[in-house]
Structures are given as structure tokens and as C-alpha cells.
Design an enzyme around this catalytic site. Sequence first.
Site, PDB file in Angstrom:
ATOM      1  N   GLU A 161      24.104  15.613  -2.745  1.00  0.00           N
ATOM      2  CA  GLU A 161      23.739  15.191  -1.397  1.00  0.00           C
ATOM      3  C   GLU A 161      22.232  15.116  -1.156  1.00  0.00           C
ATOM      4  O   GLU A 161      21.675  15.866  -0.342  1.00  0.00           O
ATOM      5  CB  GLU A 161      24.387  16.119  -0.358  1.00  0.00           C
ATOM      6  CG  GLU A 161      25.904  16.060  -0.381  1.00  0.00           C
ATOM      7  CD  GLU A 161      26.561  16.891   0.699  1.00  0.00           C
ATOM      8  OE1 GLU A 161      27.767  16.719   0.915  1.00  0.00           O
ATOM      9  OE2 GLU A 161      25.862  17.713   1.348  1.00  0.00           O
ATOM     10  N   GLU A 353      33.667  16.340  -2.962  1.00  0.00           N
ATOM     11  CA  GLU A 353      33.874  17.340  -1.909  1.00  0.00           C
ATOM     12  C   GLU A 353      34.731  16.737  -0.814  1.00  0.00           C
ATOM     13  O   GLU A 353      34.506  15.606  -0.392  1.00  0.00           O
ATOM     14  CB  GLU A 353      32.552  17.803  -1.266  1.00  0.00           C
ATOM     15  CG  GLU A 353      31.702  18.724  -2.086  1.00  0.00           C
ATOM     16  CD  GLU A 353      30.479  19.205  -1.299  1.00  0.00           C
ATOM     17  OE1 GLU A 353      30.550  19.240  -0.037  1.00  0.00           O
ATOM     18  OE2 GLU A 353      29.468  19.529  -1.926  1.00  0.00           O
TER      19      GLU A 353
END
Length: 445
Positions: A161, A353
Amino acid sequence: MAKSFTWGAAAASFQIEGSLNGRGRGPCVWDMFCQQPGKVRFQHHGNNACNHIDYMEQDVATMAAIGLQAYRFSVSWPRVIPNGTGEINPDGLAFYDRLVDTLLANNITPWITLFHWDYPYQLFLQGGWLNPDSADWFADYTRIIVDKLSDRVSHWMTLNEPQCFIHFGHHTGYHAPGLKLGFKEVLTAAHNALLAHGKAVQTIRSYSKTDAIVGAAPVGYVYVPEQDSDQCVNAAKQATFAITQQDCWNNSWFADPMFLGHYPEDGLALHQPYLPAFGQHDMKTICQPLDFYGANIYTAETITTNDAGQVNPVPPLEGDRFTSMDWHVVPESLYWASKFFYERYNVPVIITENGMANHDWVDEAGRVQDPQRIILLKQYTDALLRARAEGVPIDGYFAWSIMDNFEWALGYDRRFGLVHVDYQTMKRTIKESGYWYKARINKPL
């Protein structure tokens, strides 16, 4: 159609490991951030977290009890190299060596993420991601991990991320290192992080002792269509990749350089006054061959179009479902995201995720009943497998997270885990969602 599918769960080093004061781990920017009053809820910190360092064997046994086929974990850069460069901490490297062996002994495939936000504090003092040497620092660290573990590890992710650690960490100050930089400096940090990704991929490819499977794990910011019409679907796809404001909270500013070898044109036009200097050599370094697109996805925004082609947001219905993170529950996000990312980048998709934050606790019978999480996991994975059945090459799904942990600026206030952690006693309890996930893994696709 993808030939195989991996069911796993994930966690991150700073969020679960603990043991700052001992075993040689150097401080990271999150240690610094946690010490600043008001930055983290209840002044919580990661000094102990879930003490995964001492409970690793038990935690892997719990993963095996749930039936995980793979475990995605991150390596703590300052645990391995306390100052970020230079001397190696043998205890830190040995921990990950034991973790890999323990996973393999339990028939769980290790998937390594090289960076999940715990940037070495000593390198932050030298400018961190703003330093033009930062990509080489990261490549040198990568070489150490690859040399030690790649005889048994074949699955790798470079950055987790970048939207978060650049946007929240360097632009808004909400996350560590807590900076509120001008936008030119933000884009400089982002560019150096992308160079670090590219050089890490080169390092993995050059030095891996096994055939490496390499990707990254950007956060997937997704728009979904309210109607399944060509016009609405195309509008949602365009919105998913569009850059409309001067920040780094989008997909394409990071993924286009990684997969396509250039920054997106709309971003270049919008960001033009703030762009750092870069050339084609940089883009060739960033754009290395990747084997999958890893996407961290929890929610989405819904849009609609009218007869004139105008695009409008669709607000949630009154009383609609939200998680404890105040994220709208949108199962279709996995269906549309996997299609959109595959169509743009032409590599298999892995959901690296997905999950739900809740306020879970142990009941009088010693159980943790979390029916909302079970519903969410079922609906999201059903949507993902629907895209797979329609021919999108989707190779895996990783639930976030294997256990409750330190949730960054929110401290220990939110619980994402399939396993409950009592932070006072360190007792682990598999939640009902963990047992459901075991049944899902054992169910034929």
C-alpha cells in the site's frame, strides 16, 4: 481460467511482532510516531503488540488448525538491519528463518512482503523516502532477505500500500512518519518508493535460489457500477483509474509505472507543476516483469449513469452495513476490481487483503462469536469467485488478518483477526469466523 487458487491470511511485522526493547530490532518510524502525544488512539504502541516473536510456533500451529494454505507476512527491515543499512542483526534474520521453516513444516506456503510501513528510524533521519539513495537502501536490504530465505521462499511482494505510507505518512500526517509535505516532495517520495520497488524486483530476479513469483500489494480504490450496463460499467472502470485531485490516493499513479512503464496522462497533466525530475531510465527500472497484481480491497464507491451519460455517486441506503472502520460493506468490490485490474494490467489478480474490523470479545463459554465477519467473508469471496468463474485469472485470496493486532493510528481499538488476542495475557482464541474460513478453504471451488 486460473489453474490454481490459494487460500491464505496475512499480517504485518509491526502490527504483531512486538519486542522493540530487545533482540536487536532497531526503531522504526512507527515507534517514533507512537511516542508523539495524540497521534495514536489511547497512546497505544507496538512495543508488545501480539508478541508474535515469542508466540510464533503457537501462531503457526493455529494457522495450520484453520487450514491456511499460505501465510502472507512482512519482514521488519529494522529487525534485520537495525540502522537500515550496515550491520545485520543475526537474531532478527534468524527469526524469519525459523518462521519460514515452521510454516513449511506445517504445509503452509510463506509469502513475503518486504515493506509494510516500518521504515528504519535511522534512515528516516537521513531523509527517508525523500533521499535519492532510498531505493538502493531498499535493494540492499532485499538482497539480504533473498540470500537468506529464497531457497525456501518463492512468493514475494515488494511494497504494501504505497498509497497509504506516502499519502497518509507524507501528505496528511495521519500515519508515520507524520509528515505534511508540499506536493512536490510527496511526489518525490512516491517516485523513490517506486524506484525501490523496481530495484527490489531486479534483486529478487537476480539472486533468488528458486523460481520467484513477484508482485506488489497496492490498496485497491474501486468504483462499482449500480447497473450492469456497458455505459455504467465503463464509467466505473474509468473512475477506478482516474486521477482527479492532487494526492496519491489512487490506483494508477503507482500501478501504471509498475505494470505499464509510465505515469498516467491525467496525473501528469494535473501534477505537472509538482513533478520530480525523472527520465525513461527511471521508468525502465520501475517497470519490471511482475507475475500478479496484488490488491488490498475492503470497500468501494458505487456510481450510476443517466441517459445523458452523466456519472453520479450512489450514497449508501439508510441503515446500510458498515464495519467498525466505518467502511461501507460492498461485496461486489472484489468482483469488479478483479475484472478492472486484470483488463488494465493483464496479469493474474490476487486479493492480498480483505476482511472486517469489529469489536469482538470472548464470551462466557470461551468463544468469540463474530457472525458479521462470517457474512462479510462469505459475500466477498462469493463475489470474487464469480469473477473467477467468468474467466478472470484470480489466483488467491488472503484474509486480513490472521489475528487481532495493532491497527496503526487506531491502536488496539479495532479487531480484524480470525483469531482473537487478549493483549494482557496473550491468549489466542480462534473466532467463529476462523472456523468458518477453515470450512471455506476445504470446500471445492
